[in-house]
Write a protein that holds these residues in place. Sequence first.
Motif, PDB file in Angstrom:
ATOM      1  N   ALA A 189       0.832  -1.202   0.000  1.00  0.00           N
ATOM      2  CA  ALA A 189       0.000   0.000   0.000  1.00  0.00           C
ATOM      3  C   ALA A 189       0.870   1.256   0.000  1.00  0.00           C
ATOM      4  CB  ALA A 189      -0.932  -0.010   1.210  1.00  0.00           C
ATOM      5  N   VAL A 190       1.930   1.237   0.820  1.00  0.00           N
ATOM      6  CA  VAL A 190       2.836   2.390   0.868  1.00  0.00           C
ATOM      7  C   VAL A 190       3.564   2.542  -0.466  1.00  0.00           C
ATOM      8  CG1 VAL A 190       4.866   3.355   1.988  1.00  0.00           C
ATOM      9  CG2 VAL A 190       3.113   2.221   3.363  1.00  0.00           C
ATOM     10  N   ASN A 191       4.090   1.398  -0.987  1.00  0.00           N
ATOM     11  CA  ASN A 191       4.774   1.458  -2.285  1.00  0.00           C
ATOM     12  C   ASN A 191       3.826   1.924  -3.385  1.00  0.00           C
ATOM     13  OD1 ASN A 191       7.472   0.773  -1.857  1.00  0.00           O
ATOM     14  ND2 ASN A 191       7.005  -1.411  -1.731  1.00  0.00           N
ATOM     15  N   GLY A 192       2.579   1.415  -3.337  1.00  0.00           N
ATOM     16  CA  GLY A 192       1.612   1.809  -4.354  1.00  0.00           C
ATOM     17  C   GLY A 192       1.307   3.286  -4.316  1.00  0.00           C
ATOM     18  N   LEU A 193       1.159   3.833  -3.098  1.00  0.00           N
ATOM     19  CA  LEU A 193       0.881   5.260  -2.967  1.00  0.00           C
ATOM     20  C   LEU A 193       2.059   6.099  -3.452  1.00  0.00           C
ATOM     21  CD1 LEU A 193      -1.101   7.412  -1.945  1.00  0.00           C
ATOM     22  CD2 LEU A 193      -0.024   7.214   0.317  1.00  0.00           C
ATOM     23  N   MET A 194       3.270   5.667  -3.098  1.00  0.00           N
ATOM     24  CA  MET A 194       4.455   6.430  -3.470  1.00  0.00           C
ATOM     25  C   MET A 194       4.714   6.363  -4.977  1.00  0.00           C
ATOM     26  SD  MET A 194       8.343   6.079  -1.989  1.00  0.00           S
ATOM     27  CE  MET A 194       8.470   4.345  -2.418  1.00  0.00           C
ATOM     28  N   TRP A 195       4.785   5.122  -5.512  1.00  0.00           N
ATOM     29  CA  TRP A 195       5.101   4.998  -6.933  1.00  0.00           C
ATOM     30  C   TRP A 195       3.891   5.296  -7.810  1.00  0.00           C
ATOM     31  CZ3 TRP A 195       9.904   5.425  -7.647  1.00  0.00           C
ATOM     32  CH2 TRP A 195      10.811   4.896  -6.707  1.00  0.00           C
ATOM     33  N   GLY A 196       2.682   5.122  -7.248  1.00  0.00           N
ATOM     34  CA  GLY A 196       1.496   5.545  -7.978  1.00  0.00           C
ATOM     35  C   GLY A 196       1.483   7.039  -8.192  1.00  0.00           C
ATOM     36  N   SER A 197       1.943   7.782  -7.183  1.00  0.00           N
ATOM     37  CA  SER A 197       2.039   9.233  -7.329  1.00  0.00           C
ATOM     38  C   SER A 197       3.042   9.604  -8.409  1.00  0.00           C
ATOM     39  CB  SER A 197       2.450   9.864  -5.992  1.00  0.00           C
ATOM     40  OG  SER A 197       1.510   9.562  -4.983  1.00  0.00           O
ATOM     41  N   VAL A 198       4.146   8.854  -8.447  1.00  0.00           N
ATOM     42  CA  VAL A 198       5.174   9.136  -9.468  1.00  0.00           C
ATOM     43  C   VAL A 198       4.612   8.920 -10.869  1.00  0.00           C
ATOM     44  CG1 VAL A 198       7.388   8.384 -10.403  1.00  0.00           C
ATOM     45  CG2 VAL A 198       7.095   8.619  -7.928  1.00  0.00           C
ATOM     46  N   VAL A 199       3.941   7.787 -11.103  1.00  0.00           N
ATOM     47  CA  VAL A 199       3.413   7.520 -12.448  1.00  0.00           C
ATOM     48  C   VAL A 199       2.245   8.442 -12.758  1.00  0.00           C
ATOM     49  CG1 VAL A 199       4.171   5.110 -12.447  1.00  0.00           C
ATOM     50  CG2 VAL A 199       1.884   5.662 -11.629  1.00  0.00           C
ATOM     51  N   GLY A 200       1.507   8.864 -11.708  1.00  0.00           N
ATOM     52  CA  GLY A 200       0.425   9.819 -11.928  1.00  0.00           C
ATOM     53  C   GLY A 200       0.951  11.146 -12.418  1.00  0.00           C
ATOM     54  N   ILE A 201       2.018  11.612 -11.778  1.00  0.00           N
ATOM     55  CA  ILE A 201       2.649  12.861 -12.228  1.00  0.00           C
ATOM     56  C   ILE A 201       3.197  12.696 -13.638  1.00  0.00           C
ATOM     57  CG2 ILE A 201       4.583  14.425 -11.795  1.00  0.00           C
ATOM     58  CD1 ILE A 201       4.187  13.839  -8.787  1.00  0.00           C
ATOM     59  N   PHE A 202       3.797  11.532 -13.891  1.00  0.00           N
ATOM     60  CA  PHE A 202       4.331  11.248 -15.233  1.00  0.00           C
ATOM     61  C   PHE A 202       3.222  11.322 -16.284  1.00  0.00           C
ATOM     62  CE2 PHE A 202       5.033   7.958 -18.497  1.00  0.00           C
ATOM     63  CZ  PHE A 202       6.214   8.422 -19.069  1.00  0.00           C
TER      64      PHE A 202
END
Length: 481
Positions: free
Chosen positions: A396-409
Amino acid sequence: MTKANNLRETENLQEHLQRVTYLLHEHRRAESLAHAQAAPSDREFEEEWPDKQNLAELQKLLDKLHPADIAHILEAMRLEDRLLIWDLVNAERDGEILLEVSDAVRETLIATMDRREMRAAAEQLDADEIADIASDFPRYILDDVFQSLPMEEREKLRSAMSYSEDSVGALMDFDVVTIREDVTLEVVLRYLRRLDELPDHTDQLFVVDREEYLKGVLPLNRLLVSDPGAQVVSVMTTEMTVFHPDEKAHRAAQAFERYDLVSAPVVNAEDKLVGRVTVNAVMDFIREESESEALSLAGLRQEEDLFAPVWKSLKNRWTWLAINLVTAFIASRVIGIFEDSIEKLVALAALMPIIAGVGGNSGNQTITMIVRALALGQLDPRNARMLLGKEISLSAVNGLMWGSVVGIFAFLIYRSIPLSLVMMLAMILNLLLAATVGVLIPLTLHKFGRDPAAGSSVMITAVTDSGGFFIFLGLATIFLV
């Protein structure tokens, strides 16, 4: 042996391999030139052709090498060169080399040997060593060898072959030095001096009574520094790590690693000494287990000869490739369900591999940790639920962190906040799926008595691909299209 010495031995082995390769090349070249230039009448002088000099030099080199080094060289050679080298090896060393080579390569070597050669090679080995490679010999060879052994050795061989490959009995060595507790250390020293040599990896002597019941062990360091007039019973120790033949070998491996053991006694149900386990056998077991786990994770059924014929390699690899093909079709049909959505928003086609790829990597990380924990005996039903919760939280933490990265991308490329939010949510959900399945797959396989690593990476990739596509395209269809 120091790190520098280990490095030097590795360098020497590579030098030997290069030298063997060079001599084989020169032999082939000289042989080709000699046959091309020689007249038919010159055939009677074939033994004096230059190509024989390379073979003679190669044979001298092989005579100097350790059996394990020759085994490494044989494994690194294509089949034609391997068999040529095998013919040059001193027949008195065949048994030792067969013991060192991989199962796949051993099969190719034994296939070229006749009955007399196979029997001679087997008779060079001890009973426990014969048991290690017995499955590769034809049954009639084992019968011949069995009949040629003394009665005591027959019983040892029968005992060694009765244990499963993953048991302590399969690792057991019958070559032990036993002493009585009521004799002095001086008597023990005189007894040892009469032996030609001590068995390999002897760091302690086993103290038994007249009925072979294990009473304790006498470490060699105590034997050497204690008063020669003292009795064994006053110097020996009863604090020892003892194994039974039917115990799992991986438990013995863990004990050797935990307590830095060199050797340990093996006793039967009546506590009578039947053999010992040594660190070299444990190290071989650990190496084989590691190789097997790596192959299983990749979907390979068994160890494979690098230079095996295409058909033989194909049989080893096709099972999980076929399964992978089926899962790929499933993933393609998941995409097919959302064809209309992809046609309306082409960006989905470009972004969906990101969700699936990161999910697959996360799932493989989880599976690797779970398989390792199962192998080390660190995981049981009592802590499995806690571990599942921990992996889900981590995902969940990884998803939130890397999800934010791909969302910004995604936002920087397509300037769409809804698309960015869908990317982030899909990343979180797919990583949660990967964590859940990554824990459940190996645990389920282990529960049903299967290898928890067998094809796990293939299965987790299939789940995270199909699941990732479904989650991402489903969310996009609901919120964007």
